[in-house]
Design a protein around this motif. Structure first.
Motif, PDB file in Angstrom:
ATOM      1  N   LEU A 187       0.864  -1.177   0.000  1.00 33.43           N
ATOM      2  CA  LEU A 187       0.000   0.000   0.000  1.00 33.43           C
ATOM      3  C   LEU A 187       0.903   1.229   0.000  1.00 33.43           C
ATOM      4  O   LEU A 187       1.410   1.634   1.048  1.00 33.43           O
ATOM      5  N   ASP A 188       1.127   1.808  -1.162  1.00 33.98           N
ATOM      6  CA  ASP A 188       2.094   2.905  -1.247  1.00 33.98           C
ATOM      7  C   ASP A 188       1.510   4.197  -1.802  1.00 33.98           C
ATOM      8  O   ASP A 188       2.241   5.152  -2.048  1.00 33.98           O
ATOM      9  N   THR A 189       0.195   4.247  -1.998  1.00 28.96           N
ATOM     10  CA  THR A 189      -0.471   5.479  -2.409  1.00 28.96           C
ATOM     11  C   THR A 189      -1.780   5.625  -1.642  1.00 28.96           C
ATOM     12  O   THR A 189      -2.333   4.636  -1.149  1.00 28.96           O
ATOM     13  N   ALA A 190      -2.261   6.841  -1.574  1.00 27.90           N
ATOM     14  CA  ALA A 190      -3.561   7.073  -0.938  1.00 27.90           C
ATOM     15  C   ALA A 190      -4.665   6.405  -1.748  1.00 27.90           C
ATOM     16  O   ALA A 190      -5.618   5.859  -1.185  1.00 27.90           O
ATOM     17  N   ALA A 191      -4.520   6.427  -3.076  1.00 28.04           N
ATOM     18  CA  ALA A 191      -5.550   5.852  -3.944  1.00 28.04           C
ATOM     19  C   ALA A 191      -5.758   4.364  -3.682  1.00 28.04           C
ATOM     20  O   ALA A 191      -6.872   3.849  -3.782  1.00 28.04           O
ATOM     21  N   VAL A 192      -4.693   3.663  -3.321  1.00 27.55           N
ATOM     22  CA  VAL A 192      -4.784   2.231  -3.024  1.00 27.55           C
ATOM     23  C   VAL A 192      -5.119   1.998  -1.549  1.00 27.55           C
ATOM     24  O   VAL A 192      -5.882   1.086  -1.214  1.00 27.55           O
ATOM     25  N   ALA A 193      -4.562   2.822  -0.665  1.00 27.27           N
ATOM     26  CA  ALA A 193      -4.728   2.597   0.775  1.00 27.27           C
ATOM     27  C   ALA A 193      -6.114   2.985   1.293  1.00 27.27           C
ATOM     28  O   ALA A 193      -6.668   2.296   2.162  1.00 27.27           O
ATOM     29  N   PHE A 194      -6.690   4.051   0.775  1.00 31.32           N
ATOM     30  CA  PHE A 194      -7.994   4.504   1.270  1.00 31.32           C
ATOM     31  C   PHE A 194      -9.080   3.427   1.178  1.00 31.32           C
ATOM     32  O   PHE A 194      -9.801   3.184   2.156  1.00 31.32           O
ATOM     33  N   PRO A 195      -9.238   2.775   0.009  1.00 31.11           N
ATOM     34  CA  PRO A 195     -10.286   1.739  -0.067  1.00 31.11           C
ATOM     35  C   PRO A 195     -10.058   0.584   0.897  1.00 31.11           C
ATOM     36  O   PRO A 195     -11.020  -0.024   1.385  1.00 31.11           O
ATOM     37  N   VAL A 196      -8.785   0.262   1.181  1.00 29.94           N
ATOM     38  CA  VAL A 196      -8.480  -0.810   2.125  1.00 29.94           C
ATOM     39  C   VAL A 196      -8.918  -0.414   3.527  1.00 29.94           C
ATOM     40  O   VAL A 196      -9.569  -1.191   4.236  1.00 29.94           O
ATOM     41  N   ILE A 197      -8.579   0.802   3.947  1.00 28.90           N
ATOM     42  CA  ILE A 197      -8.968   1.274   5.268  1.00 28.90           C
ATOM     43  C   ILE A 197     -10.489   1.356   5.372  1.00 28.90           C
ATOM     44  O   ILE A 197     -11.078   1.047   6.416  1.00 28.90           O
ATOM     45  N   ASP A 198     -11.130   1.741   4.295  1.00 27.09           N
ATOM     46  CA  ASP A 198     -12.591   1.795   4.267  1.00 27.09           C
ATOM     47  C   ASP A 198     -13.176   0.407   4.481  1.00 27.09           C
ATOM     48  O   ASP A 198     -14.150   0.230   5.213  1.00 27.09           O
ATOM     49  N   GLU A 199     -12.569  -0.608   3.870  1.00 27.39           N
ATOM     50  CA  GLU A 199     -13.059  -1.976   4.020  1.00 27.39           C
ATOM     51  C   GLU A 199     -12.737  -2.542   5.400  1.00 27.39           C
ATOM     52  O   GLU A 199     -13.537  -3.285   5.969  1.00 27.39           O
ATOM     53  N   VAL A 200     -11.567  -2.198   5.926  1.00 26.28           N
ATOM     54  CA  VAL A 200     -11.216  -2.644   7.278  1.00 26.28           C
ATOM     55  C   VAL A 200     -12.256  -2.125   8.272  1.00 26.28           C
ATOM     56  O   VAL A 200     -12.704  -2.851   9.166  1.00 26.28           O
ATOM     57  N   ALA A 201     -12.637  -0.878   8.096  1.00 29.13           N
ATOM     58  CA  ALA A 201     -13.735  -0.276   8.874  1.00 29.13           C
ATOM     59  C   ALA A 201     -13.592  -0.503  10.371  1.00 29.13           C
ATOM     60  O   ALA A 201     -14.548  -0.879  11.055  1.00 29.13           O
ATOM     61  N   HIS A 202     -12.375  -0.291  10.882  1.00 26.80           N
ATOM     62  CA  HIS A 202     -12.136  -0.439  12.319  1.00 26.80           C
ATOM     63  C   HIS A 202     -11.764   0.919  12.899  1.00 26.80           C
ATOM     64  O   HIS A 202     -10.878   1.596  12.364  1.00 26.80           O
ATOM     65  N   PRO A 203     -12.424   1.349  13.972  1.00 25.50           N
ATOM     66  CA  PRO A 203     -12.156   2.682  14.529  1.00 25.50           C
ATOM     67  C   PRO A 203     -10.737   2.863  15.032  1.00 25.50           C
ATOM     68  O   PRO A 203     -10.296   4.006  15.222  1.00 25.50           O
ATOM     69  N   ASN A 204     -10.006   1.775  15.249  1.00 24.24           N
ATOM     70  CA  ASN A 204      -8.639   1.869  15.752  1.00 24.24           C
ATOM     71  C   ASN A 204      -7.597   1.638  14.666  1.00 24.24           C
ATOM     72  O   ASN A 204      -6.420   1.402  14.953  1.00 24.24           O
ATOM     73  N   VAL A 205      -8.017   1.710  13.412  1.00 25.32           N
ATOM     74  CA  VAL A 205      -7.090   1.596  12.286  1.00 25.32           C
ATOM     75  C   VAL A 205      -7.377   2.723  11.300  1.00 25.32           C
ATOM     76  O   VAL A 205      -8.448   2.773  10.689  1.00 25.32           O
ATOM     77  N   SER A 230     -12.403  14.041   5.065  1.00 29.65           N
ATOM     78  CA  SER A 230     -13.864  14.093   5.030  1.00 29.65           C
ATOM     79  C   SER A 230     -14.488  12.729   5.289  1.00 29.65           C
ATOM     80  O   SER A 230     -15.585  12.631   5.844  1.00 29.65           O
ATOM     81  N   LYS A 231     -13.772  11.652   4.922  1.00 28.64           N
ATOM     82  CA  LYS A 231     -14.290  10.293   5.116  1.00 28.64           C
ATOM     83  C   LYS A 231     -13.879   9.702   6.474  1.00 28.64           C
ATOM     84  O   LYS A 231     -14.298   8.597   6.821  1.00 28.64           O
ATOM     85  N   GLY A 232     -13.043  10.414   7.225  1.00 29.02           N
ATOM     86  CA  GLY A 232     -12.608   9.920   8.534  1.00 29.02           C
ATOM     87  C   GLY A 232     -11.552   8.836   8.460  1.00 29.02           C
ATOM     88  O   GLY A 232     -11.379   8.073   9.416  1.00 29.02           O
ATOM     89  N   TRP A 233     -10.832   8.750   7.335  1.00 32.70           N
ATOM     90  CA  TRP A 233      -9.827   7.698   7.168  1.00 32.70           C
ATOM     91  C   TRP A 233      -8.454   8.082   7.726  1.00 32.70           C
ATOM     92  O   TRP A 233      -7.639   7.208   7.999  1.00 32.70           O
ATOM     93  N   ILE A 234      -8.179   9.364   7.874  1.00 37.00           N
ATOM     94  CA  ILE A 234      -6.849   9.829   8.274  1.00 37.00           C
ATOM     95  C   ILE A 234      -6.786  10.031   9.786  1.00 37.00           C
ATOM     96  O   ILE A 234      -7.609  10.751  10.368  1.00 37.00           O
ATOM     97  N   GLY A 235      -5.792   9.411  10.416  1.00 33.98           N
ATOM     98  CA  GLY A 235      -5.614   9.552  11.855  1.00 33.98           C
ATOM     99  C   GLY A 235      -4.411  10.382  12.238  1.00 33.98           C
ATOM    100  O   GLY A 235      -4.302  10.851  13.377  1.00 33.98           O
ATOM    101  N   LEU A 236      -3.470  10.580  11.285  1.00 38.76           N
ATOM    102  CA  LEU A 236      -2.254  11.340  11.555  1.00 38.76           C
ATOM    103  C   LEU A 236      -1.766  11.953  10.249  1.00 38.76           C
ATOM    104  O   LEU A 236      -1.809  11.304   9.203  1.00 38.76           O
ATOM    105  N   VAL A 237      -1.309  13.205  10.313  1.00 37.71           N
ATOM    106  CA  VAL A 237      -0.739  13.891   9.155  1.00 37.71           C
ATOM    107  C   VAL A 237       0.738  14.140   9.431  1.00 37.71           C
ATOM    108  O   VAL A 237       1.102  14.598  10.526  1.00 37.71           O
TER     109      VAL A 237
END
Length: 295
Positions: A187-205, A230-237
């Motif tokens: 997972l080396d881009t936001a375009a690939v990582a975002f859908p994965v995090i969306d599918e994981v759908a865990h509040p601690n990830v 806006s989607k709540g996927w980012i936890g740290l910048v």
């Protein structure tokens, strides 16, 4: 390459800080940003300087948070004492080591080793007051179908999220850039990582949105930043310039616009300076403070 800074340079550079610090703090009182700037104490400081001393310097510059990668138990003891003395918080630590950077969750049969590694880092994060462990999910496996790798990543991250939840910690998965000639990270881009995090759908990830790596891999970072927040996927910048991975304003990323975007999106997390410096730590910290307050 790490910048080595002499003791004399540190002292000289620090002499000019109080006046600009007062001005910056006055600006913060009028228009404080919703986020908290965190200073990474790894790259911009001399490697020989004790990490507890680095924390003291960060606090002396008026910052309320710091981050680090790894530390021995003895170093951790000293850092925690410095943290208690200064009142600063630890924003993040490295959440994976050799396993996460290699076989990770992409190679079949390696999930337990990966989760053991993450569990050990979660315990350290908990010791540091719930710091966010930054994790990787492994390199792509040329002999394993991508769908198999992706399924393992989603399943493994959900399990890791449960472990983190027990300790009151949030994992942040970082899309990591790949150097030419090396095997790409899964997972080396936001375009690939975002859908994965969306599918994981865990509040601690969540995602660690490291602009240095994402600018190298795909660009278009402000659009991805808005989308992820806006989607709540980012936890740290995290910030760092391209090229060079140094302070804002030394490269091609329009960080003035980025800071305005973070304000506009009402981002309330940490903005972590995982970067080096073209001069001194104090100068890099002051530049970052000024840019974050004035935009």
């Amino acid at each position: 390459m790490r910048t080595r800074i002499s003791r004399r340079a540190l002292i000289v550079s620090g002499a000019a800080i109080p006046l600009t610090l007062d001005k910056s703090l006055s600006a913060a009182a009028v228009n404080p940003p919703p986020y908290t700037v965190s200073i990474n104490i790894e790259i911009m400081f001399p490697r020989t300087m004790p990490k507890a001393q680095r924390i003291e310097i960060v606090a002396a510059q008026g910052f309320k948070a710091y981050s680090f990668w790894s530390a021995t138990e003895e170093e951790q003891d000293g850092m925690l004492k410095a943290q208690e003395r200064t009142g600063v918080r630890c924003a993040s630590i490295s959440g994976t080591a050799s396993v996460g950077s290699s076989t990770g969750l992409t190679k079949p049969g390696q999930e337990k080793a990966y989760l053991d590694e993450v569990t050990a880092r979660i315990k350290i994060a908990s010791r540091f007051g719930g710091a966010q462990p930054i994790i990787f999910v492994g390199k792509t496996q040329p002999d394993v179908p991508w769908e198999t790798q992706r399924t393992q990543i989603v399943s493994g991250l959900r399990k890791a999220g449960e472990i983190a939840k027990e300790r009151g910690v949030t994992l942040v998965m970082e899309p990591l850039s790949t150097r030419t000639g090396q095997t790409r990270m899964a997972l080396d881009t936001a375009a690939v990582a975002f859908p994965v995090i969306d599918e994981v759908a865990h509040p601690n990830v969540k995602i660690c949105f490291d602009m240095y790596h994402l600018q190298l891999m795909e660009g278009n970072i402000s659009t991805h930043l808005r989308d992820g927040l806006s989607k709540g996927w980012i936890g740290l910048v995290q910030i760092g310039e391209v090229p060079g991975r140094k302070e804002p304003g030394t490269g091609e990323i329009d960080y003035a616009y980025i800071f305005r975007t973070l304000r506009e999106m009402n981002y309330k997390g940490y903005v972590d300076t995982e970067m080096g410096t073209s001069s001194t730590p104090e100068a890099a910290m002051e530049l970052t403070r000024k840019m974050s307050l004035e935009n």
